[in-house]
Design a protein around this motif. Structure first.
Motif, PDB file in Angstrom:
ATOM      1  N   GLU A  18       0.828  -1.201   0.000  1.00 27.11           N
ATOM      2  CA  GLU A  18       0.000   0.000   0.000  1.00 27.11           C
ATOM      3  C   GLU A  18       0.868   1.258   0.000  1.00 27.11           C
ATOM      4  O   GLU A  18       0.608   2.210  -0.743  1.00 27.11           O
ATOM      5  CB  GLU A  18      -0.935   0.001   1.198  1.00 27.11           C
ATOM      6  N   ARG A  19       1.893   1.273   0.812  1.00 34.46           N
ATOM      7  CA  ARG A  19       2.790   2.425   0.869  1.00 34.46           C
ATOM      8  C   ARG A  19       3.486   2.622  -0.475  1.00 34.46           C
ATOM      9  O   ARG A  19       3.648   3.749  -0.945  1.00 34.46           O
ATOM     10  CB  ARG A  19       3.818   2.234   1.978  1.00 34.46           C
ATOM     11  N   ARG A  20       3.894   1.521  -1.113  1.00 30.11           N
ATOM     12  CA  ARG A  20       4.543   1.620  -2.422  1.00 30.11           C
ATOM     13  C   ARG A  20       3.589   2.165  -3.480  1.00 30.11           C
ATOM     14  O   ARG A  20       3.984   2.948  -4.331  1.00 30.11           O
ATOM     15  CB  ARG A  20       5.068   0.262  -2.868  1.00 30.11           C
ATOM     16  N   VAL A  21       2.330   1.746  -3.443  1.00 28.16           N
ATOM     17  CA  VAL A  21       1.334   2.234  -4.399  1.00 28.16           C
ATOM     18  C   VAL A  21       1.177   3.747  -4.240  1.00 28.16           C
ATOM     19  O   VAL A  21       1.226   4.502  -5.220  1.00 28.16           O
ATOM     20  CB  VAL A  21      -0.024   1.514  -4.220  1.00 28.16           C
ATOM     21  N   LEU A  22       0.980   4.196  -3.005  1.00 29.99           N
ATOM     22  CA  LEU A  22       0.810   5.624  -2.757  1.00 29.99           C
ATOM     23  C   LEU A  22       2.042   6.422  -3.164  1.00 29.99           C
ATOM     24  O   LEU A  22       1.937   7.484  -3.797  1.00 29.99           O
ATOM     25  CB  LEU A  22       0.487   5.874  -1.283  1.00 29.99           C
ATOM     26  N   ASN A  34      -3.400   2.343 -14.921  1.00 29.45           N
ATOM     27  CA  ASN A  34      -4.332   1.245 -14.668  1.00 29.45           C
ATOM     28  C   ASN A  34      -3.693   0.246 -13.706  1.00 29.45           C
ATOM     29  O   ASN A  34      -2.509   0.364 -13.367  1.00 29.45           O
ATOM     30  CB  ASN A  34      -4.802   0.582 -15.979  1.00 29.45           C
ATOM     31  N   VAL A  35      -4.476  -0.721 -13.264  1.00 28.31           N
ATOM     32  CA  VAL A  35      -4.010  -1.643 -12.223  1.00 28.31           C
ATOM     33  C   VAL A  35      -2.779  -2.436 -12.665  1.00 28.31           C
ATOM     34  O   VAL A  35      -1.865  -2.657 -11.864  1.00 28.31           O
ATOM     35  CB  VAL A  35      -5.147  -2.571 -11.737  1.00 28.31           C
ATOM     36  N   LEU A  36      -2.712  -2.841 -13.922  1.00 30.95           N
ATOM     37  CA  LEU A  36      -1.558  -3.606 -14.385  1.00 30.95           C
ATOM     38  C   LEU A  36      -0.294  -2.748 -14.377  1.00 30.95           C
ATOM     39  O   LEU A  36       0.777  -3.192 -13.955  1.00 30.95           O
ATOM     40  CB  LEU A  36      -1.803  -4.185 -15.777  1.00 30.95           C
ATOM     41  N   GLU A  37      -0.414  -1.506 -14.816  1.00 28.75           N
ATOM     42  CA  GLU A  37       0.741  -0.603 -14.814  1.00 28.75           C
ATOM     43  C   GLU A  37       1.236  -0.341 -13.394  1.00 28.75           C
ATOM     44  O   GLU A  37       2.452  -0.321 -13.144  1.00 28.75           O
ATOM     45  CB  GLU A  37       0.362   0.713 -15.496  1.00 28.75           C
ATOM     46  N   ILE A  38       0.321  -0.161 -12.473  1.00 31.71           N
ATOM     47  CA  ILE A  38       0.702   0.065 -11.076  1.00 31.71           C
ATOM     48  C   ILE A  38       1.350  -1.188 -10.501  1.00 31.71           C
ATOM     49  O   ILE A  38       2.376  -1.112  -9.825  1.00 31.71           O
ATOM     50  CB  ILE A  38      -0.516   0.502 -10.247  1.00 31.71           C
ATOM     51  N   THR A  39       0.763  -2.340 -10.794  1.00 34.84           N
ATOM     52  CA  THR A  39       1.323  -3.605 -10.301  1.00 34.84           C
ATOM     53  C   THR A  39       2.755  -3.785 -10.781  1.00 34.84           C
ATOM     54  O   THR A  39       3.647  -4.126  -9.998  1.00 34.84           O
ATOM     55  CB  THR A  39       0.460  -4.795 -10.749  1.00 34.84           C
ATOM     56  N   GLU A  40       2.987  -3.555 -12.067  1.00 33.20           N
ATOM     57  CA  GLU A  40       4.336  -3.710 -12.620  1.00 33.20           C
ATOM     58  C   GLU A  40       5.326  -2.739 -11.986  1.00 33.20           C
ATOM     59  O   GLU A  40       6.498  -3.050 -11.833  1.00 33.20           O
ATOM     60  CB  GLU A  40       4.305  -3.520 -14.133  1.00 33.20           C
ATOM     61  N   ASP A  69      -0.419 -11.005  -7.725  1.00 41.19           N
ATOM     62  CA  ASP A  69       0.067  -9.624  -7.612  1.00 41.19           C
ATOM     63  C   ASP A  69      -0.997  -8.630  -8.053  1.00 41.19           C
ATOM     64  O   ASP A  69      -1.262  -7.646  -7.363  1.00 41.19           O
ATOM     65  CB  ASP A  69       1.327  -9.427  -8.450  1.00 41.19           C
ATOM     66  N   VAL A  70      -1.623  -8.867  -9.210  1.00 46.47           N
ATOM     67  CA  VAL A  70      -2.648  -7.953  -9.718  1.00 46.47           C
ATOM     68  C   VAL A  70      -3.844  -7.920  -8.768  1.00 46.47           C
ATOM     69  O   VAL A  70      -4.386  -6.848  -8.476  1.00 46.47           O
ATOM     70  CB  VAL A  70      -3.072  -8.328 -11.155  1.00 46.47           C
ATOM     71  N   ILE A  76      -5.972  -3.309  -2.931  1.00 53.37           N
ATOM     72  CA  ILE A  76      -5.403  -2.144  -2.260  1.00 53.37           C
ATOM     73  C   ILE A  76      -5.921  -0.859  -2.909  1.00 53.37           C
ATOM     74  O   ILE A  76      -6.296   0.094  -2.212  1.00 53.37           O
ATOM     75  CB  ILE A  76      -3.863  -2.204  -2.279  1.00 53.37           C
ATOM     76  N   LEU A  77      -5.972  -0.816  -4.236  1.00 50.73           N
ATOM     77  CA  LEU A  77      -6.485   0.366  -4.930  1.00 50.73           C
ATOM     78  C   LEU A  77      -7.941   0.635  -4.558  1.00 50.73           C
ATOM     79  O   LEU A  77      -8.318   1.780  -4.308  1.00 50.73           O
ATOM     80  CB  LEU A  77      -6.342   0.192  -6.442  1.00 50.73           C
ATOM     81  N   ASP A  78      -8.753  -0.412  -4.509  1.00 53.26           N
ATOM     82  CA  ASP A  78     -10.157  -0.249  -4.114  1.00 53.26           C
ATOM     83  C   ASP A  78     -10.266   0.354  -2.715  1.00 53.26           C
ATOM     84  O   ASP A  78     -11.068   1.252  -2.470  1.00 53.26           O
ATOM     85  CB  ASP A  78     -10.901  -1.582  -4.163  1.00 53.26           C
ATOM     86  N   ARG A  79      -9.457  -0.158  -1.799  1.00 50.99           N
ATOM     87  CA  ARG A  79      -9.485   0.348  -0.423  1.00 50.99           C
ATOM     88  C   ARG A  79      -9.050   1.815  -0.368  1.00 50.99           C
ATOM     89  O   ARG A  79      -9.655   2.638   0.320  1.00 50.99           O
ATOM     90  CB  ARG A  79      -8.609  -0.514   0.481  1.00 50.99           C
ATOM     91  N   LEU A  80      -8.013   2.170  -1.123  1.00 50.64           N
ATOM     92  CA  LEU A  80      -7.525   3.546  -1.137  1.00 50.64           C
ATOM     93  C   LEU A  80      -8.555   4.500  -1.757  1.00 50.64           C
ATOM     94  O   LEU A  80      -8.700   5.633  -1.307  1.00 50.64           O
ATOM     95  CB  LEU A  80      -6.188   3.635  -1.869  1.00 50.64           C
TER      96      LEU A  80
END
Length: 106
Positions: A18-22, A34-40, A69-70, A76-80
């Protein structure tokens, strides 16, 4: 199998996805992803595979790891989004509708 609190306290902390996503979205706030780009961008190679305690079929390790991973990043994205930390827009980019995410505009 449960472990003692002493054993637990002796372990190292694992990084926070979550911290890495933010962090990724804040550092790249001029675009939406998009979710795939963020995951990568945020998942280390083999992160989820290290959490699987049983072998899978030949050649399926990478596919299962990618799916896990996706799914992890998607949740995590949904929660954020639900907590107001991110914005989501559904767009048709020519390949069908996809959700795109960015940090909240300030």
């Amino acid at each position: 199998m449960p472990i003692s609190l002493e054993t637990f306290e002796g372990g190292g902390e694992r990084y926070s996805v979550e911290r890495r996503v933010l962090t990724f979205l804040r550092e790249n706030d001029e675009q939406a992803y998009n979710v795939l780009e963020i995951t990568e961008a945020v998942m280390d190679t083999g992160w989820s595979e290290a959490n699987v305690d049983y072998p899978v079929g030949d050649g399926d390790d990478d596919l299962i790891g990618c799916i896990v991973d996706v799914a992890t990043v998607s949740a995590i994205l949904d929660r954020l989004v639900d907590h107001g930390a991110l914005e989501r827009r559904v767009l048709d980019t020519g390949e069908g509708e996809r959700s795109y995410y960015r940090t909240r505009a300030t």
